[in-house]
Design a protein around this motif. Structure first.
Motif, PDB file in Angstrom:
ATOM      1  N   ASP A 175     -26.892  -4.840 -32.516  1.00 24.13           N
ATOM      2  CA  ASP A 175     -26.330  -5.285 -33.784  1.00 24.13           C
ATOM      3  C   ASP A 175     -26.528  -4.184 -34.821  1.00 24.13           C
ATOM      4  O   ASP A 175     -27.619  -3.629 -34.957  1.00 24.13           O
ATOM      5  CB  ASP A 175     -26.954  -6.607 -34.249  1.00 24.13           C
ATOM      6  CG  ASP A 175     -28.453  -6.542 -34.417  1.00 24.13           C
ATOM      7  OD1 ASP A 175     -28.926  -6.544 -35.570  1.00 24.13           O
ATOM      8  OD2 ASP A 175     -29.169  -6.503 -33.389  1.00 24.13           O
ATOM      9  N   ASN A 177     -25.700  -2.879 -38.852  1.00 22.61           N
ATOM     10  CA  ASN A 177     -25.311  -3.203 -40.222  1.00 22.61           C
ATOM     11  C   ASN A 177     -25.074  -1.874 -40.928  1.00 22.61           C
ATOM     12  O   ASN A 177     -26.016  -1.164 -41.261  1.00 22.61           O
ATOM     13  CB  ASN A 177     -26.419  -4.015 -40.904  1.00 22.61           C
ATOM     14  CG  ASN A 177     -25.989  -4.538 -42.262  1.00 22.61           C
ATOM     15  OD1 ASN A 177     -24.947  -4.145 -42.789  1.00 22.61           O
ATOM     16  ND2 ASN A 177     -26.777  -5.411 -42.842  1.00 22.61           N
ATOM     17  N   ASN A 206     -19.066  -1.927 -46.234  1.00 23.66           N
ATOM     18  CA  ASN A 206     -20.152  -2.530 -45.460  1.00 23.66           C
ATOM     19  C   ASN A 206     -19.574  -3.375 -44.335  1.00 23.66           C
ATOM     20  O   ASN A 206     -18.580  -4.083 -44.525  1.00 23.66           O
ATOM     21  CB  ASN A 206     -21.027  -3.418 -46.354  1.00 23.66           C
ATOM     22  CG  ASN A 206     -21.750  -2.644 -47.428  1.00 23.66           C
ATOM     23  OD1 ASN A 206     -22.771  -2.026 -47.173  1.00 23.66           O
ATOM     24  ND2 ASN A 206     -21.221  -2.664 -48.636  1.00 23.66           N
ATOM     25  N   SER A 208     -21.071  -5.649 -40.663  1.00 21.30           N
ATOM     26  CA  SER A 208     -22.119  -6.049 -39.721  1.00 21.30           C
ATOM     27  C   SER A 208     -21.445  -6.456 -38.416  1.00 21.30           C
ATOM     28  O   SER A 208     -20.572  -7.339 -38.416  1.00 21.30           O
ATOM     29  CB  SER A 208     -22.942  -7.219 -40.268  1.00 21.30           C
ATOM     30  OG  SER A 208     -23.637  -6.839 -41.429  1.00 21.30           O
ATOM     31  N   PRO A 302     -30.678  -2.687 -38.569  1.00 17.56           N
ATOM     32  CA  PRO A 302     -30.257  -3.579 -39.667  1.00 17.56           C
ATOM     33  C   PRO A 302     -29.773  -2.871 -40.912  1.00 17.56           C
ATOM     34  O   PRO A 302     -29.073  -3.467 -41.720  1.00 17.56           O
ATOM     35  CB  PRO A 302     -31.525  -4.400 -39.948  1.00 17.56           C
ATOM     36  CG  PRO A 302     -32.646  -3.540 -39.474  1.00 17.56           C
ATOM     37  CD  PRO A 302     -32.122  -2.765 -38.309  1.00 17.56           C
TER      38      PRO A 302
END
Length: 354
Positions: A175, A177, A206, A208, A302
């Motif tokens: 994951d 971000n 941005n 995610s 993250p």
């Protein structure tokens, strides 16, 4: 020196060591003396039971060994491959070329004397059926830190005008971000019989995402404002720009920080391996709100800051797309491009890549 003098010196040294050993020998403390002492352990243990109210994993408990310490590291890895082949087939979960992990601030343009900082690193095990010895099973292991501040630089970009010579992130699973800031377009072209050149800036972006053995990502909803058109200072905002299948190999500097200046450590970075889908706990909040890690190797990043892109490769946009985008907010699609991203210089001694 004669044998007699040597004997005297050796005897004196032996007696000195005996005195030191005697002076530092352990002595017994009473209960009252013990209770008056204070200190902090280097290592700590934490357990989360399967039936803990906050634990969303079914019949999986967690055992975490943490170190109350700060670790500094500067490393170069020529090839990093994890989770290749196996039951997931051909390919790797994580495949990176020419990896450098350094500090965030260069010294005289070089990162070789800088260090990434890991605060309170830990190793954690996920145990299925932890209370049943006959069926107890390790289903996951995680390496991480409560906070990380560093620059993860990957691959090479010999020609910032050529998207096909970039190498670095071949595949990645995890994951991400991503924050993109302070980036400009130096070579735009509106196609209207002839090329109408323009320059511009990208608005902060941005996203995610969770990816599985990905070698590209879609950048959607980008916004750009022109700074000049055919040499004249014209501010024209283009909304809803989309770049599909942008190769991850064109991304070379990942700043592990919560700010674009690289001064505030990011939280909850980890690398894990699991045999089943697991939701790991966030160390910073003690909540199980991480993206669910899928079977195999998984990396959680993250906070990724990507700043100061100077995109010099020509970006072609049709005049009709510009008109429809400005007047009717229709999507504008552009081809994947070389981001002009250059990896950091971490040369030291006889290293073969920097």
């Amino acid at each position: 020196m004669n044998k007699s003098n040597k004997k005297i010196i050796f005897t004196s040294f032996f007696l000195l060591m005996l005195n030191i050993a005697d002076a530092t020998a352990m002595s017994e403390l009473s209960d009252e003396e013990m209770s008056a002492e204070t200190g902090q352990a280097l290592f700590s243990l934490q357990q989360i039971a399967p039936n803990d109210a906050s634990n969303p994993n079914i019949n999986v408990g967690f055992y975490k060994l943490g170190m109350d310490a700060q670790v500094e590291i500067n490393a170069n890895i020529n090839k990093l491959q994890l989770g290749c082949g196996g039951n997931k087939g051909i390919g790797c979960d994580i495949d990176l070329s020419e990896v450098r992990l350094t500090g965030t601030q260069a010294i005289d343009g070089n990162y070789s004397n800088t260090d990434a900082i890991l605060d309170n690193p830990f190793i954690e095990f996920a145990i299925k059926n932890p209370n049943q010895a006959s069926t107890r099973e390790v289903v996951g292991v995680r390496l991480g830190a409560e906070s990380v501040l560093g620059l993860l630089s990957i691959g090479s970009n010999p020609d910032p005008l050529n998207i096909y010579d970039d190498k670095g992130i071949n595949t990645i699973t995890g994951d991400l971000n991503i924050s993109v800031t302070d980036s400009k377009l130096s070579n735009g072209c509106v196609q209207l019989i002839v090329c109408l050149p323009f320059t511009g800036t990208l608005s902060p972006y941005n996203t995610s995402i969770s990816v599985n053995r990905a070698n590209s990502i879609d950048l959607t909803g980008l916004q750009a404002t022109t700074t000049s058109v055919v040499g004249f200072p014209i501010g024209l905002t283009l909304n809803n720009i989309n770049v599909l299948n942008q190769p991850l190999s064109t991304v070379h500097n990942l700043l592990l920080s919560r700010d674009k200046e690289g001064k505030i450590p990011t939280k909850d970075f980890y690398l894990s391996l699991q045999t089943q889908a697991i939701t790991w706990q966030k160390s910073s909040t003690q909540k199980f709100d991480h993206a669910q890690a899928q079977p195999g190797w998984w990396i959680s990043l993250p906070n990724l800051q990507i700043s100061n892109l100077d995109i010099k490769q020509q970006i072609d946009v049709s005049a009709s797309d510009v008109i429809n985008g400005v007047l009717f907010n229709q999507p504008i699609y552009i081809n994947p491009i070389d981001l002009g991203h250059m990896p950091s210089n971490n040369c030291y001694g006889s290293l073969k890549f920097c």
